[in-house]
Design a protein around this motif. Structure first.
Motif, PDB file in Angstrom:
ATOM      1  N   PRO A 174      21.000  42.772  18.906  1.00  0.00           N
ATOM      2  CA  PRO A 174      21.646  41.762  18.048  1.00  0.00           C
ATOM      3  C   PRO A 174      22.452  42.410  16.928  1.00  0.00           C
ATOM      4  O   PRO A 174      21.950  43.273  16.205  1.00  0.00           O
ATOM      5  N   GLY A 175      23.712  41.994  16.823  1.00  0.00           N
ATOM      6  CA  GLY A 175      24.588  42.519  15.784  1.00  0.00           C
ATOM      7  C   GLY A 175      25.254  43.832  16.113  1.00  0.00           C
ATOM      8  O   GLY A 175      26.083  44.321  15.348  1.00  0.00           O
ATOM      9  N   GLU A 176      24.926  44.418  17.274  1.00  0.00           N
ATOM     10  CA  GLU A 176      25.504  45.707  17.665  1.00  0.00           C
ATOM     11  C   GLU A 176      26.820  45.490  18.398  1.00  0.00           C
ATOM     12  O   GLU A 176      26.936  44.608  19.253  1.00  0.00           O
ATOM     13  N   VAL A 177      27.835  46.285  18.059  1.00  0.00           N
ATOM     14  CA  VAL A 177      29.136  46.223  18.720  1.00  0.00           C
ATOM     15  C   VAL A 177      29.112  47.191  19.902  1.00  0.00           C
ATOM     16  O   VAL A 177      28.927  48.395  19.724  1.00  0.00           O
ATOM     17  N   THR A 178      29.283  46.664  21.107  1.00  0.00           N
ATOM     18  CA  THR A 178      29.218  47.503  22.292  1.00  0.00           C
ATOM     19  C   THR A 178      30.077  46.895  23.391  1.00  0.00           C
ATOM     20  O   THR A 178      30.758  45.884  23.180  1.00  0.00           O
ATOM     21  N   GLY A 179      30.052  47.496  24.583  1.00  0.00           N
ATOM     22  CA  GLY A 179      30.840  46.986  25.692  1.00  0.00           C
ATOM     23  C   GLY A 179      30.281  45.697  26.246  1.00  0.00           C
ATOM     24  O   GLY A 179      29.081  45.390  26.091  1.00  0.00           O
ATOM     25  N   TYR A 180      31.130  44.933  26.928  1.00  0.00           N
ATOM     26  CA  TYR A 180      30.724  43.629  27.474  1.00  0.00           C
ATOM     27  C   TYR A 180      29.588  43.772  28.480  1.00  0.00           C
ATOM     28  O   TYR A 180      28.683  42.944  28.513  1.00  0.00           O
ATOM     29  N   MET A 181      29.620  44.837  29.302  1.00  0.00           N
ATOM     30  CA  MET A 181      28.609  44.990  30.337  1.00  0.00           C
ATOM     31  C   MET A 181      27.227  45.273  29.765  1.00  0.00           C
ATOM     32  O   MET A 181      26.231  45.167  30.482  1.00  0.00           O
ATOM     33  N   ALA A 182      27.138  45.637  28.508  1.00  0.00           N
ATOM     34  CA  ALA A 182      25.838  45.871  27.874  1.00  0.00           C
ATOM     35  C   ALA A 182      25.252  44.595  27.286  1.00  0.00           C
ATOM     36  O   ALA A 182      24.120  44.603  26.809  1.00  0.00           O
ATOM     37  N   THR A 183      26.020  43.504  27.323  1.00  0.00           N
ATOM     38  CA  THR A 183      25.523  42.223  26.831  1.00  0.00           C
ATOM     39  C   THR A 183      24.827  41.463  27.955  1.00  0.00           C
ATOM     40  O   THR A 183      24.940  41.820  29.134  1.00  0.00           O
ATOM     41  N   ALA A 184      24.127  40.406  27.601  1.00  0.00           N
ATOM     42  CA  ALA A 184      23.427  39.604  28.608  1.00  0.00           C
ATOM     43  C   ALA A 184      24.375  39.038  29.672  1.00  0.00           C
ATOM     44  O   ALA A 184      24.073  39.114  30.869  1.00  0.00           O
ATOM     45  N   PRO A 185      25.552  38.464  29.290  1.00  0.00           N
ATOM     46  CA  PRO A 185      26.464  37.976  30.334  1.00  0.00           C
ATOM     47  C   PRO A 185      26.947  39.083  31.267  1.00  0.00           C
ATOM     48  O   PRO A 185      27.105  38.859  32.470  1.00  0.00           O
ATOM     49  N   THR A 225      26.333  49.702  33.666  1.00  0.00           N
ATOM     50  CA  THR A 225      26.631  49.010  34.920  1.00  0.00           C
ATOM     51  C   THR A 225      26.006  49.753  36.089  1.00  0.00           C
ATOM     52  O   THR A 225      25.389  49.158  36.980  1.00  0.00           O
ATOM     53  N   VAL A 226      26.154  51.083  36.084  1.00  0.00           N
ATOM     54  CA  VAL A 226      25.540  51.918  37.119  1.00  0.00           C
ATOM     55  C   VAL A 226      24.023  51.755  37.104  1.00  0.00           C
ATOM     56  O   VAL A 226      23.392  51.594  38.156  1.00  0.00           O
ATOM     57  N   ALA A 227      23.431  51.786  35.923  1.00  0.00           N
ATOM     58  CA  ALA A 227      21.968  51.684  35.811  1.00  0.00           C
ATOM     59  C   ALA A 227      21.465  50.336  36.316  1.00  0.00           C
ATOM     60  O   ALA A 227      20.425  50.259  36.979  1.00  0.00           O
ATOM     61  N   CYS A 228      22.202  49.272  36.017  1.00  0.00           N
ATOM     62  CA  CYS A 228      21.769  47.934  36.444  1.00  0.00           C
ATOM     63  C   CYS A 228      21.855  47.799  37.967  1.00  0.00           C
ATOM     64  O   CYS A 228      20.917  47.301  38.607  1.00  0.00           O
ATOM     65  N   TYR A 229      22.959  48.256  38.555  1.00  0.00           N
ATOM     66  CA  TYR A 229      23.073  48.223  40.016  1.00  0.00           C
ATOM     67  C   TYR A 229      22.001  49.111  40.658  1.00  0.00           C
ATOM     68  O   TYR A 229      21.387  48.738  41.670  1.00  0.00           O
ATOM     69  N   ALA A 230      21.776  50.292  40.079  1.00  0.00           N
ATOM     70  CA  ALA A 230      20.785  51.215  40.637  1.00  0.00           C
ATOM     71  C   ALA A 230      19.380  50.618  40.569  1.00  0.00           C
ATOM     72  O   ALA A 230      18.583  50.790  41.505  1.00  0.00           O
ATOM     73  N   SER A 231      19.058  49.927  39.499  1.00  0.00           N
ATOM     74  CA  SER A 231      17.731  49.313  39.385  1.00  0.00           C
ATOM     75  C   SER A 231      17.533  48.247  40.461  1.00  0.00           C
ATOM     76  O   SER A 231      16.461  48.155  41.068  1.00  0.00           O
ATOM     77  N   LEU A 257      24.183  39.861  33.671  1.00  0.00           N
ATOM     78  CA  LEU A 257      24.053  38.750  34.613  1.00  0.00           C
ATOM     79  C   LEU A 257      25.115  38.826  35.700  1.00  0.00           C
ATOM     80  O   LEU A 257      24.855  38.477  36.857  1.00  0.00           O
ATOM     81  N   LYS A 258      26.324  39.307  35.352  1.00  0.00           N
ATOM     82  CA  LYS A 258      27.383  39.470  36.358  1.00  0.00           C
ATOM     83  C   LYS A 258      26.936  40.446  37.444  1.00  0.00           C
ATOM     84  O   LYS A 258      27.200  40.232  38.638  1.00  0.00           O
ATOM     85  N   VAL A 259      26.292  41.521  37.052  1.00  0.00           N
ATOM     86  CA  VAL A 259      25.794  42.494  38.026  1.00  0.00           C
ATOM     87  C   VAL A 259      24.764  41.838  38.947  1.00  0.00           C
ATOM     88  O   VAL A 259      24.814  42.001  40.176  1.00  0.00           O
ATOM     89  N   CYS A 260      23.846  41.094  38.376  1.00  0.00           N
ATOM     90  CA  CYS A 260      22.821  40.417  39.186  1.00  0.00           C
ATOM     91  C   CYS A 260      23.448  39.398  40.128  1.00  0.00           C
ATOM     92  O   CYS A 260      23.028  39.278  41.292  1.00  0.00           O
ATOM     93  N   LEU A 294      21.375  31.897  37.500  1.00  0.00           N
ATOM     94  CA  LEU A 294      22.029  33.027  36.841  1.00  0.00           C
ATOM     95  C   LEU A 294      23.385  32.618  36.267  1.00  0.00           C
ATOM     96  O   LEU A 294      23.738  32.996  35.148  1.00  0.00           O
ATOM     97  N   TYR A 295      24.144  31.841  37.040  1.00  0.00           N
ATOM     98  CA  TYR A 295      25.448  31.374  36.548  1.00  0.00           C
ATOM     99  C   TYR A 295      25.289  30.379  35.407  1.00  0.00           C
ATOM    100  O   TYR A 295      26.104  30.350  34.477  1.00  0.00           O
ATOM    101  N   LEU A 296      24.243  29.577  35.466  1.00  0.00           N
ATOM    102  CA  LEU A 296      23.986  28.632  34.379  1.00  0.00           C
ATOM    103  C   LEU A 296      23.638  29.386  33.092  1.00  0.00           C
ATOM    104  O   LEU A 296      24.145  29.057  32.003  1.00  0.00           O
ATOM    105  N   ALA A 297      22.785  30.399  33.207  1.00  0.00           N
ATOM    106  CA  ALA A 297      22.443  31.217  32.042  1.00  0.00           C
ATOM    107  C   ALA A 297      23.666  31.964  31.524  1.00  0.00           C
ATOM    108  O   ALA A 297      23.877  32.082  30.307  1.00  0.00           O
ATOM    109  N   ASP A 298      24.483  32.450  32.450  1.00  0.00           N
ATOM    110  CA  ASP A 298      25.721  33.148  32.082  1.00  0.00           C
ATOM    111  C   ASP A 298      26.632  32.229  31.294  1.00  0.00           C
ATOM    112  O   ASP A 298      27.212  32.610  30.266  1.00  0.00           O
TER     113      ASP A 298
END
Length: 282
Positions: free
Chosen positions: A139-150, A80-86, A153-156, A266-270
């Protein structure tokens, strides 16, 4: 007593590079670029300094192995930090040369400082984008929600909404018709809900909701897409139609129209990603 852990990984070196690039960018700008007393200059320095501070925090926590003691979800916080920082560094990389290099005649030393800050800001943006690419879910990796595409997209969505708030507030350009006030309500409501999702995920509080988190995401995504669709149509109509038009900064108004359409997409893709996660997974 925690020991310092120095894992040699591609992600570590990308973070170190981002740390160094942002440090150089804001240090040079603050030292010799003569951007004092400028709101745009202050914004750019904030972008670099904020990104630097957050990246330093992430590095220190991981180097000292304190992830388990952190009061946030460590599977969500760093990306989340990295996405906002970018996004922050990308905005600074555009704003800084436009306001402080284009058509400006200054002493060569001042101009050199500004060029250096711009170059290192661009490098920092690339480094943070690299960190997001390395950290996002595969794909297939179990991780946190913020690391997924949705999640990304929330950060954007929240970042684009913040830019819209700045543009419509200086000068105020939404108070001369109820339809434009509705657009402002759309921006505010969707921003608050998207930011709430980010905070809930980073703070590991999604279980506090009275309904399942997946159902909340689906309902909110559909509502936000519909609301932004109306704003995408209403804003340009009531800003540029001669019947309702009034004097204002046309560049800002056009930019808000473009950003409104961008956030709608972005919301449509989300919504599409969320529906896929919920229904396909089920």
């Amino acid at each position: 007593m925690p020991l310092i852990v120095l894992p040699s990984s591609q992600l570590l070196w990308v973070r170190v590079a981002a740390l160094l690039f942002t440090c150089v960018a804001f240090s040079v700008a603050a030292h010799g670029a003569s951007v004092n007393y400028s709101s745009m200059g202050d914004w750019c320095i904030f972008c670099w300094a904020f990104s630097f501070a957050c990246t330093l925090l992430v590095l220190l926590v991981e180097l000292f192995g304190l992830q388990a003691r952190a009061p946030v979800s460590w599977s969500n916080f760093p990306i989340t930090v990295a996405c906002y920082a970018s996004l922050l560094c990308l905005s600074a990389s555009i704003i800084f040369p436009v306001y402080f290099l284009k058509d400006q005649n200054f002493h060569s030393e001042i101009r050199d400082h500004r060029i250096v800050s711009t170059v290192f800001s661009c490098l920092a943006a690339v480094a943070y984008m690299g960190e997001v690419s390395l950290s996002k879910a595969r794909p297939g990796e179990v991780t946190g929600y913020m690391a997924t595409a949705p999640g990304l997209l929330k950060v954007c969505q929240t970042f684009v909404a913040c830019v819209i708030f700045i543009l419509v507030s200086n000068p105020v350009s939404y108070d001369h018709h109820p339809a434009l006030k509705w657009c402002m309500a759309v921006y505010c409501i969707c921003f608050i809900l998207s930011m709430a999702v980010v905070v809930l995920c980073v703070g590991e509080c999604t279980g506090c909701l009275p309904i399942p988190f997946s159902k909340f995401l689906s309902a909110y995504g559909l509502l936000a897409a519909i609301m932004y669709f109306t704003a995408t149509i209403i804003w340009p109509v009531f800003q540029f139609d001669k019947q309702y038009q009034r004097r204002g900064n046309s560049t800002n108004l056009i930019t808000v129209s473009v950003l409104t359409a961008l956030n709608f997409l972005l919301y449509l893709a989300d919504l599409a990603y969320t529906a896929r996660l919920v229904f396909v997974s089920a």
